[in-house]
Design a protein around this motif. Structure first.
Motif, PDB file in Angstrom:
ATOM      1  N   GLN A  73       7.969   1.610   8.731  1.00  0.00           N
ATOM      2  CA  GLN A  73       9.043   2.722   8.750  1.00  0.00           C
ATOM      3  C   GLN A  73       7.748   3.723   8.187  1.00  0.00           C
ATOM      4  O   GLN A  73       7.814   4.384   8.411  1.00  0.00           O
ATOM      5  CB  GLN A  73      10.036   2.556   7.467  1.00  0.00           C
ATOM      6  N   SER A  74       6.109   2.720   8.155  1.00  0.00           N
ATOM      7  CA  SER A  74       5.755   4.567   8.006  1.00  0.00           C
ATOM      8  C   SER A  74       4.499   4.237   9.082  1.00  0.00           C
ATOM      9  O   SER A  74       3.715   5.406   8.651  1.00  0.00           O
ATOM     10  CB  SER A  74       4.323   3.076   6.820  1.00  0.00           C
ATOM     11  N   GLY A  75       5.215   3.615  10.540  1.00  0.00           N
ATOM     12  CA  GLY A  75       4.371   3.984  11.325  1.00  0.00           C
ATOM     13  C   GLY A  75       3.349   3.262  11.647  1.00  0.00           C
ATOM     14  O   GLY A  75       1.965   3.489  12.811  1.00  0.00           O
ATOM     15  N   VAL A  76       3.280   2.096  10.727  1.00  0.00           N
ATOM     16  CA  VAL A  76       1.804   1.170  11.350  1.00  0.00           C
ATOM     17  C   VAL A  76       2.568   0.140  12.226  1.00  0.00           C
ATOM     18  O   VAL A  76       3.133  -0.346  12.401  1.00  0.00           O
ATOM     19  CB  VAL A  76       1.678   0.331  10.210  1.00  0.00           C
ATOM     20  N   LEU A  77       1.010  -0.336  13.391  1.00  0.00           N
ATOM     21  CA  LEU A  77       1.647  -1.163  14.919  1.00  0.00           C
ATOM     22  C   LEU A  77       1.870  -2.236  14.146  1.00  0.00           C
ATOM     23  O   LEU A  77       1.427  -3.581  13.187  1.00  0.00           O
ATOM     24  CB  LEU A  77       0.810  -1.299  15.411  1.00  0.00           C
ATOM     25  N   ILE A  78       2.991  -3.045  14.237  1.00  0.00           N
ATOM     26  CA  ILE A  78       3.773  -4.555  14.624  1.00  0.00           C
ATOM     27  C   ILE A  78       3.431  -5.649  15.499  1.00  0.00           C
ATOM     28  O   ILE A  78       2.531  -6.453  15.604  1.00  0.00           O
ATOM     29  CB  ILE A  78       4.792  -5.251  13.431  1.00  0.00           C
ATOM     30  N   PHE A  79       3.417  -4.647  17.329  1.00  0.00           N
ATOM     31  CA  PHE A  79       3.061  -5.220  18.071  1.00  0.00           C
ATOM     32  C   PHE A  79       2.630  -4.158  19.031  1.00  0.00           C
ATOM     33  O   PHE A  79       3.552  -2.726  19.037  1.00  0.00           O
ATOM     34  CB  PHE A  79       4.714  -5.879  18.173  1.00  0.00           C
ATOM     35  N   ALA A  80       1.488  -4.734  19.904  1.00  0.00           N
ATOM     36  CA  ALA A  80       1.648  -4.137  21.327  1.00  0.00           C
ATOM     37  C   ALA A  80       1.201  -4.930  22.355  1.00  0.00           C
ATOM     38  O   ALA A  80       1.315  -5.824  22.399  1.00  0.00           O
ATOM     39  CB  ALA A  80       0.150  -3.588  20.687  1.00  0.00           C
ATOM     40  N   ASN A  81       2.423  -4.647  23.414  1.00  0.00           N
ATOM     41  CA  ASN A  81       3.076  -5.298  24.301  1.00  0.00           C
ATOM     42  C   ASN A  81       1.049  -4.872  25.025  1.00  0.00           C
ATOM     43  O   ASN A  81      -0.046  -4.540  25.053  1.00  0.00           O
ATOM     44  CB  ASN A  81       3.303  -4.805  25.195  1.00  0.00           C
ATOM     45  N   ALA A  82       0.929  -5.668  26.385  1.00  0.00           N
ATOM     46  CA  ALA A  82      -0.683  -6.117  26.660  1.00  0.00           C
ATOM     47  C   ALA A  82      -0.709  -4.175  27.506  1.00  0.00           C
ATOM     48  O   ALA A  82      -2.180  -3.831  27.079  1.00  0.00           O
ATOM     49  CB  ALA A  82       0.054  -7.142  28.031  1.00  0.00           C
ATOM     50  N   ALA A  83       0.045  -4.052  28.232  1.00  0.00           N
ATOM     51  CA  ALA A  83       0.058  -2.655  28.975  1.00  0.00           C
ATOM     52  C   ALA A  83      -0.490  -2.035  27.299  1.00  0.00           C
ATOM     53  O   ALA A  83      -1.540  -0.838  28.069  1.00  0.00           O
ATOM     54  CB  ALA A  83       1.850  -1.955  29.742  1.00  0.00           C
ATOM     55  N   ALA A  84      -0.414  -1.761  26.341  1.00  0.00           N
ATOM     56  CA  ALA A  84      -0.375  -0.782  25.081  1.00  0.00           C
ATOM     57  C   ALA A  84      -1.959  -1.217  24.848  1.00  0.00           C
ATOM     58  O   ALA A  84      -2.627  -0.612  24.835  1.00  0.00           O
ATOM     59  CB  ALA A  84       0.153  -1.028  23.894  1.00  0.00           C
ATOM     60  N   ARG A  85      -2.480  -3.209  24.412  1.00  0.00           N
ATOM     61  CA  ARG A  85      -3.877  -3.682  24.292  1.00  0.00           C
ATOM     62  C   ARG A  85      -4.280  -2.691  25.422  1.00  0.00           C
ATOM     63  O   ARG A  85      -5.137  -2.730  25.086  1.00  0.00           O
ATOM     64  CB  ARG A  85      -3.003  -4.172  24.366  1.00  0.00           C
ATOM     65  N   SER A  92      -2.399  -4.871  15.824  1.00  0.00           N
ATOM     66  CA  SER A  92      -2.061  -5.128  14.580  1.00  0.00           C
ATOM     67  C   SER A  92      -2.608  -4.235  13.122  1.00  0.00           C
ATOM     68  O   SER A  92      -3.611  -4.400  13.500  1.00  0.00           O
ATOM     69  CB  SER A  92      -1.552  -5.974  14.328  1.00  0.00           C
ATOM     70  N   GLY A  93      -1.635  -3.175  13.001  1.00  0.00           N
ATOM     71  CA  GLY A  93      -2.833  -2.829  11.342  1.00  0.00           C
ATOM     72  C   GLY A  93      -2.857  -1.396  12.203  1.00  0.00           C
ATOM     73  O   GLY A  93      -3.349  -0.600  11.421  1.00  0.00           O
ATOM     74  N   GLN A  94      -2.611  -0.942  13.240  1.00  0.00           N
ATOM     75  CA  GLN A  94      -3.768   0.536  13.724  1.00  0.00           C
ATOM     76  C   GLN A  94      -1.799   1.213  13.081  1.00  0.00           C
ATOM     77  O   GLN A  94      -0.974   1.444  13.288  1.00  0.00           O
ATOM     78  CB  GLN A  94      -3.666   0.669  14.220  1.00  0.00           C
ATOM     79  N   ASP A  95      -2.474   3.128  13.069  1.00  0.00           N
ATOM     80  CA  ASP A  95      -1.852   3.498  13.447  1.00  0.00           C
ATOM     81  C   ASP A  95      -1.244   4.343  14.100  1.00  0.00           C
ATOM     82  O   ASP A  95      -1.927   4.902  14.704  1.00  0.00           O
ATOM     83  CB  ASP A  95      -1.979   4.991  11.982  1.00  0.00           C
TER      84      ASP A  95
END
Length: 742
Positions: A73-85, A92-95
């Motif tokens: 809810q605060s906009g912090v990454l919980i998951f990012a797929n391969a294309a995003a990485r 994870s943990g980035q804003d």
């Protein structure tokens, strides 16, 4: 909470003295504990289910070719797929806002708008144009605490596959440039501060082509705009290629029905189609310069064409005059830039604007003549007041000097020059059509015959004067003295146009118009007219001066040979008489002035023979009371002294209000009102009408530097009144007042 309720019920059971109540509280405690256990088990199951669903969703998104990210809810990454990485180096943990801020300007605003719309509609998406390309950012809430984000690259449009990265600028609300990509800095050659520094055709119109000042000169770009956050706008510039002029276009150039010119930036005509050649009145204009055929731009035509070839000033037309010898032609020229073999050329579209410019010139001339007439009338009125005071006081001095006095000759000179000045002012009033006319029924044949002797003396021995009359010429109504002045002015001008001699013809005829005649700026209604033509064989008048000949002080004569008031006086007298004046001239052949006067048909039975008025001798002394109202102190002083010298009692008043105040006294007896017409505050006719309500039998003498009808238009005539125009002499004033007493 349910466990708390259960413990509370156990405590109440221990405190209750009644056994039945103890059993009731214990039963309630057991129920609350059971409900708490069931709720805990349900939440644990739901949390596990969500984790399972989220894990399945993440596993599915991992293989998505588009960058996908899940935030809390605060906009912090919980998951990012391969294309995003791979594309964003997301972990994870980035804003999320900071992560996308490297690509999207004002990413916080974009993410906030998507969250608001997703909360209203369940999902949201927005297309974003950035320097890195176009993206579609989509959002779908997973549950109350997780958000699923997808950044989908949008395919390039047709024709954009091989295009380089476009120039991109991010502009704030005030027009300040907040960001420029590398391509924009290359195009403009510098870091610009405001959009106005490079945008040459403000205001900005998204989706429209605009001209920008680039490092290589003016260049046209198609402007595309996109929102880049609150108060920010991202501008993408797409280069617009100039049209090429090919052989096919050149072949069809001559077939177009519009006059066209292909012009080089230096003004050389590369090609003129038949329509343009006909307008320029030439067989061919190829290879010549535009400046040979056009003029009147107000600046160098070459500079104008060079700026147009550089891309400036293409959106406005210019009006120019063609240098044709046969007639005056104006053209409206519109320029368009084309490219030929990589070089800029101009296509000029010509439109005949002669009628438009003629109407414009006529309107300007009419406005100018009206303004000059108003100015002349006002100046003449003020001069008449001065001349009245000068000539009046001179008359008073002459009364005290006889012909043997040394000062007598000087006083006579002053009087004569004042009369000459009065005649000059009369000419100004004639032009402004505010002079006083004394119309009568005239036969122009008789009037011109009486004037022939004087006209022959005016033209001299080298010039022969010929009169030709229509035997059935009708009468007209006009002022004989003024019409004689018209003929003298025209004949003198004709004489001056023939320094080596020649013939002047004065021709009269009856002219009947069965339909309206329109000529120059005038429209002559159908009817019967008397035409008078004054024809000479002189040097003629150039076409560009014909429209100015009736303006005051305009003259083609040398200094000292004329005042420039002759034809303006003629114009004013003819117009005030209700007639028309036209001029035709050919340089080297002569000039013809045509006067048209409405005919005045008089039945023989109604004609009254003229009776010669017997000259009246003014008595040396008069008797009676005169109320003199005049705002000009010198004029009032002269008039008061002149009337007192003749024996009248004079009551002076400076204003109409002052005069009415004096008349409030019933003991004041007044026989004649002598009043100026135009005064500050209440004018003469107004206060006289008000005074006559109380003193109905009082006679009135109106004096004014304007014409007699200046105060009578649309108003009732004041009874028992006469009019005395300024400047007036001592005898004219006293005789007019005396006539009102008798």
């Amino acid at each position: 909470m349910l466990f708390g309720f259960g413990l509370g019920c156990v405590a109440l059971a221990g405190l209750s003295p009644v056994q039945e109540m103890q059993y009731g509280f214990l039963a309630a405690a057991v129920a609350f504990v059971v409900m708490a256990l069931l709720s805990t088990l349900f939440h644990l199951f739901r949390r596990g289910q969500k984790r399972h669903d989220l894990a399945v969703l993440n596993e599915f998104a991992e293989t998505d070719p588009a960058p996908v990210m899940v935030t809390d809810q605060s906009g912090v990454l919980i998951f990012a797929n391969a294309a995003a990485r791979s594309n964003f180096q997301a972990s994870s943990g980035q804003d999320l806002a900071q992560l996308l801020g490297n690509v999207i300007a004002s990413s916080e605003g974009v993410l906030h708008r998507l969250r608001v719309r997703a909360g209203e509609h369940g999902s949201a998406r927005e297309d974003v144009v950035t320097h890195a390309g176009r993206f579609r950012l989509a959002l779908r809430p997973v549950d109350a605490g997780h958000f699923f984000w997808r950044v989908e690259p949008m395919p390039k449009r047709a024709g954009e596959e091989d295009m380089p990265e476009p120039p991109v600028l991010t502009v704030g609300r005030s027009g300040a440039v907040l960001y420029m990509n590398a391509q924009a800095r290359t195009v403009f050659g510098r870091r610009i501060k405001r959009l106005e520094d490079v945008l040459q055709d403000l205001p900005l119109r998204p989706g429209k082509p605009h001209q920008f000042a680039t490092a290589e000169g003016p260049q046209t770009f198609l402007v595309r705009c996109g929102e880049a956050g609150v108060g920010r706008q991202e501008i993408v510039l797409q280069a617009v290629t100039e049209p090429e002029v090919g052989e096919t276009a050149t072949a069809s150039f001559d077939d177009l029905p519009v006059p066209l010119l292909r012009v080089a930036p230096d003004g050389r005509i590369l090609r003129a189609n038949p329509g343009a050649c006909a307008m320029l009145d030439v067989d061919t204009a190829d290879g010549r310069n535009v400046g040979e055929y056009m003029e009147g731009l107000g600046r160098s035509i070459t500079d104008w064409l060079s700026e147009a070839a550089a891309g400036r000033g293409l959106h406005r037309s210019e009006f120019l005059r063609l240098t044709r010898p046969d007639r005056e032609v104006f053209v409206q020229v519109t320029l368009n830039r084309v490219m030929q073999a990589g070089r800029a050329e101009l296509v000029a579209v010509l439109n005949d604007a002669t009628e438009l410019k003629t109407l414009e010139a006529q309107f300007v001339q009419s406005q100018k003549m009206q303004a000059i007439g108003q100015l002349a009338g006002g100046v003449a009125h003020d001069f008449n007041n001065l001349l009245t005071a000068i000539s009046g006081h001179c008359d008073l001095l002459l009364l005290r000097h006889d012909q043997g006095d040394p000062d007598y000759a000087d006083l006579v000179q002053i009087n004569q020059n004042a009369n000459r000045a009065a005649a000059l002012v009369g000419q100004l009033l004639a032009f402004s059509r505010k002079q006083t006319l004394r119309p009568e029924v005239l036969d122009l044949r008789d009037a011109l015959s009486d004037l022939t002797h004087l006209l022959n003396r005016l033209v001299g021995e080298k010039v022969h004067l010929t009169l030709r009359h229509d035997p059935v010429l009708p009468a007209i109504r006009g002022d004989r003295r003024q019409l004689e002045q018209v003929m003298m002015n025209l004949v003198v001008n004709a004489r001056d146009a023939m320094p080596d001699g020649g013939e002047i013809v004065i021709e009269t005829e009856r002219l009947v118009l069965h339909e309206e005649m329109k000529r120059d700026r005038a429209s002559v209604e159908p009817g019967s007219y008397v035409s008078v033509k004054v024809i000479d064989e002189g040097c003629g008048i150039a076409q560009d001066k014909l429209q100015k000949v009736f303006e005051p002080f305009f003259t083609t004569k040398r200094t000292g040979e004329g005042t420039g008031l002759g034809l303006s006086t003629v114009y004013g007298i003819v117009k005030q008489t209700g007639g028309f004046i036209f001029v035709d001239s050919v340089v080297g052949s002569g000039t013809c002035f045509t006067l048209l006067f409405p005919s005045h048909e008089v039945e023989a039975a109604m004609a009254v023979p003229k009776v010669a008025a017997e000259p009246r001798k003014l008595p040396q002394k008069g008797a009676g009371v005169v109320l003199l109202v005049e705002d000009e102190a010198p004029v009032r002083a002269f008039a008061a002294r002149a009337l007192r010298l003749r024996g009248y009692t004079v009551i002076e008043a400076e204003t109409a209000e002052d005069a009415l105040e004096k008349l409030e006294d019933p003991a004041v007896n007044v026989d004649v009102f002598v009043t100026d017409v135009v005064m500050p505050g209440m004018d003469g006719p107004t206060w006289v009408r008000q005074a006559l309500k109380v003193r109905p039998n009082t006679r009135v003498v109106f004096v004014s530097g304007y014409a007699e009808d200046a105060f009578g238009d649309g108003q009732e005539v004041v009874p028992n009144s006469v009019f005395l125009p300024k400047p007036f002499s001592l005898n004219e004033l006293t005789e007019t007042v005396h006539s009102q007493f008798h």
